[in-house]
Design a protein around this motif. Structure first.
Motif, short mmCIF file in Angstrom:
data_model
loop_
_atom_site.label_atom_id
_atom_site.label_comp_id
_atom_site.label_asym_id
_atom_site.label_seq_id
_atom_site.Cartn_x
_atom_site.Cartn_y
_atom_site.Cartn_z
N GLN A 287 4.49 -1.53 4.66
CA GLN A 287 4.32 -2.91 4.21
C GLN A 287 4.01 -4.08 5.35
O GLN A 287 3.13 -4.95 5.30
N TYR A 288 4.58 -3.82 6.62
CA TYR A 288 3.98 -4.49 7.70
C TYR A 288 4.76 -3.96 8.96
O TYR A 288 5.36 -2.80 8.96
N ALA B 222 -7.76 -9.84 -2.43
CA ALA B 222 -7.68 -8.81 -1.44
C ALA B 222 -7.57 -9.39 0.01
O ALA B 222 -6.74 -9.00 0.92
N SER B 223 -8.04 -10.78 0.20
CA SER B 223 -7.83 -11.30 1.29
C SER B 223 -6.31 -11.92 1.41
O SER B 223 -5.95 -11.70 2.54
N ASP C 253 -1.20 -11.41 4.36
CA ASP C 253 0.25 -11.21 4.30
C ASP C 253 0.65 -10.11 5.32
O ASP C 253 1.54 -10.25 5.87
N PHE C 254 -0.12 -9.13 5.31
CA PHE C 254 0.19 -8.07 6.26
C PHE C 254 -0.18 -8.21 7.77
O PHE C 254 0.95 -8.23 8.49
N ILE C 255 -1.02 -9.16 7.99
CA ILE C 255 -1.14 -9.61 9.25
C ILE C 255 -0.18 -10.61 9.73
O ILE C 255 0.44 -10.42 10.77
N ASN C 256 0.16 -11.51 8.68
CA ASN C 256 1.14 -12.33 9.19
C ASN C 256 2.49 -11.93 9.44
O ASN C 256 3.12 -12.47 10.39
N ASN D 249 5.31 -11.27 13.68
CA ASN D 249 6.59 -11.99 14.20
C ASN D 249 6.34 -13.39 14.32
O ASN D 249 6.79 -14.07 15.28
N SER D 250 5.78 -13.97 13.13
CA SER D 250 5.64 -15.40 13.16
C SER D 250 4.38 -16.40 13.88
O SER D 250 4.23 -17.31 14.15
#
Length: 135
Positions: A4-5, A118-119, A124-127, A131-132
């Motif tokens: 998920q991340y 999709a974006s 969400d994954f990138i953010n 780690n903030s």
């Protein structure tokens, strides 16, 4: 395993086990911030009276159940972030392309909504992986 991340944690090896430190939970989101993690790792290491290894940094993949799988170990936090950003680079590019496309076809609600969804998944994954820190 579906990731998920990704997250980066400081770790210390002691008595054949790896101890990782997540920092403080973010009350707004479902991830941990790095604040306090390095200090906790250093404190743990110091408490072992020289019997623990040095602090190192690990990239973890977090699955849909919240379980962590180590992906790679690094000698510094900077090296771990450099690798994390390299992994995320293609996703950042894809997110940016989707966002640019969404703006251009905003009049077509169906396509615009699908592109936006999709974006948002990529965002969400990138953010969560950063780690903030905003990428």
């Amino acid at each position: 395993m579906k990731v998920q991340y990704l997250e980066i944690r400081p770790c210390v090896e002691h008595d054949g086990a790896t101890h990782s430190f997540r920092g403080e939970p973010n009350p707004t989101y479902e991830f941990f911030t790095p604040e306090g993690a390095e200090e906790a790792a250093e404190a743990f290491r110091a408490a072992q009276n020289g019997e623990a290894g040095p602090v190192f940094w690990t990239i973890y993949g977090i699955d849909t159940e919240g379980l962590a799988q180590a992906i790679g170990d690094f000698v510094s936090q900077d090296a771990a972030f450099e690798t994390l950003y390299a992994i995320l680079g293609v996703m950042v590019d894809a997110r940016d392309i989707l966002e640019a496309s969404r703006v251009r076809i905003a009049d077509d609600d169906d396509h615009g909504e699908r592109i936006s969804n999709a974006s948002a998944v990529l965002e969400d994954f990138i953010n969560q992986c950063s780690n903030s820190e905003r990428i």
